[in-house]
Design a protein around this motif. Structure first.
Motif, PDB file in Angstrom:
ATOM      1  N   GLY A   6       0.826  -1.211   0.000  1.00 49.92           N
ATOM      2  CA  GLY A   6       0.000   0.000   0.000  1.00 49.92           C
ATOM      3  C   GLY A   6       0.855   1.252   0.000  1.00 49.92           C
ATOM      4  N   GLN A   7       0.695   2.108   1.021  1.00 49.27           N
ATOM      5  CA  GLN A   7       1.477   3.333   1.159  1.00 49.27           C
ATOM      6  C   GLN A   7       2.642   3.057   2.125  1.00 49.27           C
ATOM      7  OE1 GLN A   7       0.031   5.674  -0.801  1.00 49.27           O
ATOM      8  NE2 GLN A   7      -1.836   4.458  -1.060  1.00 49.27           N
ATOM      9  N   PHE A   8       3.800   3.635   1.832  1.00 47.76           N
ATOM     10  CA  PHE A   8       4.962   3.465   2.715  1.00 47.76           C
ATOM     11  C   PHE A   8       5.330   4.840   3.267  1.00 47.76           C
ATOM     12  CE2 PHE A   8       9.502   2.868   3.717  1.00 47.76           C
ATOM     13  CZ  PHE A   8       9.414   1.708   4.492  1.00 47.76           C
ATOM     14  N   ILE A   9       5.021   5.050   4.540  1.00 51.16           N
ATOM     15  CA  ILE A   9       5.194   6.364   5.162  1.00 51.16           C
ATOM     16  C   ILE A   9       5.893   6.189   6.504  1.00 51.16           C
ATOM     17  CG2 ILE A   9       4.013   8.412   6.062  1.00 51.16           C
ATOM     18  CD1 ILE A   9       1.730   7.804   4.080  1.00 51.16           C
ATOM     19  N   ASN A  10       6.962   6.945   6.674  1.00 51.25           N
ATOM     20  CA  ASN A  10       7.726   6.944   7.924  1.00 51.25           C
ATOM     21  C   ASN A  10       8.190   5.543   8.323  1.00 51.25           C
ATOM     22  OD1 ASN A  10       8.952   8.389  10.005  1.00 51.25           O
ATOM     23  ND2 ASN A  10       7.259   7.987  11.422  1.00 51.25           N
ATOM     24  N   GLY A  11       8.611   4.776   7.323  1.00 48.71           N
ATOM     25  CA  GLY A  11       9.244   3.496   7.595  1.00 48.71           C
ATOM     26  C   GLY A  11       8.319   2.314   7.763  1.00 48.71           C
ATOM     27  N   ARG A  12       7.015   2.496   7.486  1.00 54.92           N
ATOM     28  CA  ARG A  12       6.122   1.342   7.635  1.00 54.92           C
ATOM     29  C   ARG A  12       5.033   1.377   6.556  1.00 54.92           C
ATOM     30  NH1 ARG A  12       1.261   2.261  10.313  1.00 54.92           N
ATOM     31  NH2 ARG A  12       0.956   4.398  11.104  1.00 54.92           N
ATOM     32  N   TRP A  13       4.525   0.172   6.275  1.00 53.08           N
ATOM     33  CA  TRP A  13       3.431   0.029   5.322  1.00 53.08           C
ATOM     34  C   TRP A  13       2.114   0.337   6.006  1.00 53.08           C
ATOM     35  CZ3 TRP A  13       4.630  -0.090   0.440  1.00 53.08           C
ATOM     36  CH2 TRP A  13       5.838  -0.652   0.036  1.00 53.08           C
ATOM     37  N   ARG A  14       1.214   0.965   5.264  1.00 57.27           N
ATOM     38  CA  ARG A  14      -0.106   1.298   5.812  1.00 57.27           C
ATOM     39  C   ARG A  14      -1.115   1.415   4.686  1.00 57.27           C
ATOM     40  NH1 ARG A  14       0.093   7.431   7.893  1.00 57.27           N
ATOM     41  NH2 ARG A  14      -2.078   7.358   7.251  1.00 57.27           N
ATOM     42  N   THR A  15      -2.377   1.356   5.042  1.00 62.14           N
ATOM     43  CA  THR A  15      -3.462   1.503   4.075  1.00 62.14           C
ATOM     44  C   THR A  15      -3.736   2.980   3.847  1.00 62.14           C
ATOM     45  OG1 THR A  15      -4.454  -0.568   4.823  1.00 62.14           O
ATOM     46  CG2 THR A  15      -5.871   0.948   3.595  1.00 62.14           C
ATOM     47  N   LEU A  33      -5.600  -7.267 -11.413  1.00 53.80           N
ATOM     48  CA  LEU A  33      -4.578  -7.909 -10.584  1.00 53.80           C
ATOM     49  C   LEU A  33      -4.845  -7.699  -9.109  1.00 53.80           C
ATOM     50  CD1 LEU A  33      -1.363  -6.904 -12.576  1.00 53.80           C
ATOM     51  CD2 LEU A  33      -2.252  -9.230 -12.286  1.00 53.80           C
ATOM     52  N   GLY A  34      -5.440  -6.573  -8.784  1.00 53.88           N
ATOM     53  CA  GLY A  34      -5.730  -6.262  -7.383  1.00 53.88           C
ATOM     54  C   GLY A  34      -6.112  -4.808  -7.231  1.00 53.88           C
ATOM     55  N   THR A  35      -6.421  -4.430  -6.006  1.00 53.16           N
ATOM     56  CA  THR A  35      -6.797  -3.050  -5.697  1.00 53.16           C
ATOM     57  C   THR A  35      -6.082  -2.599  -4.428  1.00 53.16           C
ATOM     58  OG1 THR A  35      -8.716  -3.705  -4.364  1.00 53.16           O
ATOM     59  CG2 THR A  35      -9.085  -3.353  -6.722  1.00 53.16           C
ATOM     60  N   LEU A  36      -5.980  -1.300  -4.281  1.00 57.36           N
ATOM     61  CA  LEU A  36      -5.496  -0.746  -3.021  1.00 57.36           C
ATOM     62  C   LEU A  36      -6.172   0.583  -2.771  1.00 57.36           C
ATOM     63  CD1 LEU A  36      -2.095   1.051  -3.324  1.00 57.36           C
ATOM     64  CD2 LEU A  36      -3.050  -0.100  -5.305  1.00 57.36           C
ATOM     65  N   GLN A  37      -6.304   0.919  -1.522  1.00 51.02           N
ATOM     66  CA  GLN A  37      -6.905   2.196  -1.145  1.00 51.02           C
ATOM     67  C   GLN A  37      -5.908   3.299  -1.429  1.00 51.02           C
ATOM     68  OE1 GLN A  37     -10.049   1.731  -0.038  1.00 51.02           O
ATOM     69  NE2 GLN A  37     -10.459   3.927  -0.243  1.00 51.02           N
ATOM     70  N   SER A 182       5.252  -2.733  -8.549  1.00 52.02           N
ATOM     71  CA  SER A 182       6.663  -2.792  -8.915  1.00 52.02           C
ATOM     72  C   SER A 182       7.480  -1.852  -8.038  1.00 52.02           C
ATOM     73  CB  SER A 182       6.837  -2.431 -10.396  1.00 52.02           C
ATOM     74  OG  SER A 182       6.127  -3.326 -11.227  1.00 52.02           O
ATOM     75  N   ALA A 183       6.970  -0.632  -7.830  1.00 48.54           N
ATOM     76  CA  ALA A 183       7.655   0.310  -6.935  1.00 48.54           C
ATOM     77  C   ALA A 183       7.639  -0.197  -5.494  1.00 48.54           C
ATOM     78  CB  ALA A 183       6.993   1.683  -7.018  1.00 48.54           C
ATOM     79  N   VAL A 204       0.651   6.368  -3.301  1.00 44.31           N
ATOM     80  CA  VAL A 204      -0.022   5.919  -4.518  1.00 44.31           C
ATOM     81  C   VAL A 204      -1.458   6.400  -4.463  1.00 44.31           C
ATOM     82  CG1 VAL A 204      -0.689   3.947  -5.928  1.00 44.31           C
ATOM     83  CG2 VAL A 204       1.418   3.842  -4.558  1.00 44.31           C
ATOM     84  N   GLY A 205      -1.897   7.087  -5.507  1.00 40.52           N
ATOM     85  CA  GLY A 205      -3.266   7.556  -5.499  1.00 40.52           C
ATOM     86  C   GLY A 205      -3.523   8.598  -6.567  1.00 40.52           C
ATOM     87  N   PRO A 206      -4.678   9.247  -6.520  1.00 42.11           N
ATOM     88  CA  PRO A 206      -5.067  10.204  -7.557  1.00 42.11           C
ATOM     89  C   PRO A 206      -4.180  11.448  -7.545  1.00 42.11           C
ATOM     90  CG  PRO A 206      -6.611  10.292  -5.724  1.00 42.11           C
ATOM     91  CD  PRO A 206      -5.722   9.114  -5.471  1.00 42.11           C
ATOM     92  N   THR A 207      -4.144  12.120  -8.675  1.00 43.73           N
ATOM     93  CA  THR A 207      -3.309  13.315  -8.828  1.00 43.73           C
ATOM     94  C   THR A 207      -3.634  14.367  -7.781  1.00 43.73           C
ATOM     95  OG1 THR A 207      -3.116  12.926 -11.202  1.00 43.73           O
ATOM     96  CG2 THR A 207      -2.667  15.152 -10.430  1.00 43.73           C
ATOM     97  N   SER A 208      -4.906  14.569  -7.516  1.00 46.18           N
ATOM     98  CA  SER A 208      -5.301  15.616  -6.567  1.00 46.18           C
ATOM     99  C   SER A 208      -4.738  15.380  -5.180  1.00 46.18           C
ATOM    100  CB  SER A 208      -6.829  15.703  -6.494  1.00 46.18           C
ATOM    101  OG  SER A 208      -7.377  14.454  -6.083  1.00 46.18           O
ATOM    102  N   ALA A 209      -4.509  14.120  -4.834  1.00 44.94           N
ATOM    103  CA  ALA A 209      -4.027  13.793  -3.487  1.00 44.94           C
ATOM    104  C   ALA A 209      -2.523  13.586  -3.425  1.00 44.94           C
ATOM    105  CB  ALA A 209      -4.731  12.533  -2.977  1.00 44.94           C
ATOM    106  N   THR A 210      -1.891  13.242  -4.557  1.00 39.72           N
ATOM    107  CA  THR A 210      -0.477  12.870  -4.517  1.00 39.72           C
ATOM    108  C   THR A 210       0.435  13.791  -5.324  1.00 39.72           C
ATOM    109  OG1 THR A 210      -0.809  11.341  -6.371  1.00 39.72           O
ATOM    110  CG2 THR A 210      -1.011  10.429  -4.145  1.00 39.72           C
TER     111      THR A 210
END
Length: 477
Positions: A6-15, A33-37, A182-183, A204-210
């Motif tokens: 999912g998201q990798f922030i401050n050294g840990r994986w999170r939703t 293949l799959g989905t993620l929030q 892949s990333a 990882v997410g929409p342009t408006s948020a990332t």
């Protein structure tokens, strides 16, 4: 795998906490293949704050220690090669062998820049002030926002992470939502290697948020992009208010000149293999071939013969030599380019149509001859499995045609004449030139373009300096 990462922030994986769900599609069969929030604005801002907090400590870490960590990252990546190659192939559609090679080239980036971290040299300049000296040193620029494209989902990430981390910068990286896994594979290797929390973050997410929170933040001191020229132009405008340092690898439209004295078989073998690698979705691949009239017919015939024998199919099939395009938009774009060439009188020698294969986005390897300069296949980057071939007689007019493009990332030529080699290198308007070779992308060599193809370099001893400021100190004793 997307649920585990999912998201990798401050050294840990999170939703992610965003409202948008990112759906990852296999281009070989158009299945999910799959989905993620997706990330929210708050997630991106947290990643940015994390990188900002970690910067002082990481900047103060010695180059030798940073090098050791990057070497451990490389070791973790080597151990993950088989799994990573499969993920890359599934997300991008490229054959597993090509995916494995991309992962190996990504490892090279970490190994090379680990070594460069130990060699961030300054210099002393004799001062004209009595008792003085000028000290020139290099310091990390700060927090980096990095944006990568889908066509090389790991090597583009490695080209940004490795030099930034080696220089002492911290990073927030936003990969293409079409190939996020892949990333994630690289970031899991960073975690396992013991990279300190906050030094590298993934959203990882929409342009408006990332995109918008990063590009507008004064905390971000540098932006690195691999993407389209249009996106690069927009990013320059968006970053102007905060005066960010920029490096960009943008679009390409590479020419290849085949002179009368060229080794025809070598030129054909290398050109076909390179043109149709990754289904032609390569910024440095040759789009337009200018062939001397004495070799023209043989070149067209040989190119078409080789292209028609390529095995097109699903990336995980061992016999596949060319996979699908990344999505339906690219498939429709390629159809439009071929239709435009036909309309302008060009001759489709082989290919020129979709391949129906289990719902995937497949297009036949296509060779088009007698292509006028104004056709889209030559005038613009086609970014697909199209080889556009035209002829030339006199070199004076040739150079006007070759250098007439706004794009200037890479250019190639085939000749055995040493004097012609030197003249060709000098006359090409391009950031990179290949003579009797298409091998330009290597960790030890500076990669990048000029004009509308971008600015800055990735790789080589030049690459790390794009992430560093130069400081002058006049010292008088």
């Amino acid at each position: 795998m997307y649920d585990n990462f999912g998201q990798f922030i401050n050294g840990r994986w999170r939703t992610g906490s965003g409202s948008e769900v990112v759906s990852v599609i296999d281009p070989g069969n158009n299945s999910q293949l799959g989905t993620l929030q997706g990330a929210s604005v708050a997630d991106t801002e947290e990643a940015l704050h994390s990188a900002d907090r970690a910067f002082a400590s990481w900047k103060g870490t010695s180059g030798w220690e940073r090098a050791d960590i990057l070497q451990r990252v490389a070791a973790e990546m080597i151990a993950a090669t088989a799994q990573a190659a499969l993920v890359i192939s599934q997300e991008s559609g490229k054959p597993v062998a090509q995916a494995k090679r991309e992962w190996e080239l990504s490892v090279d980036q970490f190994v090379w820049h680990a070594e460069e971290a130990r060699r961030i040299y300054g210099r002393i300049v004799e001062s004209r002030v009595p008792g003085g000296r000028c000290e020139i040193s290099h310091e990390p620029v700060g927090v980096v926002a990095a944006f990568t494209a889908w066509n090389f989902p790991v090597v583009l990430v490695a080209r940004k992470l490795a030099p930034a981390l080696a220089a002492g910068c911290t990073v927030v990286l936003r990969p293409s939502s079409e190939v996020p896994g892949s990333a994630m594979m690289i970031f899991e290797c960073l975690r396992k290697a013991g990279l300190p929390p906050g030094v590298a973050n993934l959203v990882v997410g929409p342009t408006s948020a990332t995109y918008e929170p990063l590009i507008s933040s004064p905390v971000v001191k540098k932006v690195s992009l691999t993407g389209s020229t249009q996106l690069g132009q927009q990013m320059i405008r968006d970053s102007a208010a905060t005066i960010k340092r920029l490096s960009m690898e943008l679009g390409g439209n590479a020419p290849a000149i085949v002179y009368a004295d060229a080794d025809l078989e070598k030129a054909l073998d290398l050109s076909v293999a390179t043109k149709f690698a990754n289904c032609g979705q390569v910024c440095v691949t040759c789009d337009r071939f200018y062939v001397h009239e004495s070799l023209y017919d043989a070149f067209v015939e040989g190119f078409a013969s080789r292209a028609s024998q390529l095995r097109v199919g699903y990336g995980q099939d061992k016999e596949t030599q060319m996979g699908p395009l990344i999505n339906i938009r690219r498939l429709e774009a390629i159809e439009s380019i071929v239709a435009d060439a036909r309309k302008r009188g060009a001759r489709v020698v082989t290919g020129g149509q979709r391949i129906e294969n289990n719902g995937g986005f497949f297009y036949a390897p296509t060779v088009i001859a007698d292509v006028p300069d104004e056709a889209l296949a030559i005038a613009e980057e086609n970014f697909g499995p199209i080889a556009a071939i035209t002829s030339f007689k006199e070199t004076d007019d040739l150079w006007r045609r070759v250098n007439g493009s706004d794009f200037a990332l890479s250019a190639y030529a085939f000749t055995r004449d040493p004097a012609l080699i030197r003249e060709t290198i000098a006359r090409f308007e391009s950031g990179m030139v290949g003579i009797n070779s298409y091998a330009l992308a290597a960790a030890e060599a500076p990669f990048g373009g000029i004009k509308a193809s971008g600015m800055g370099r990735e790789g080589g001893s030049e690459g790390i300096h794009d992430y560093m400021n130069v400081k002058l100190a006049q010292v008088v004793l």
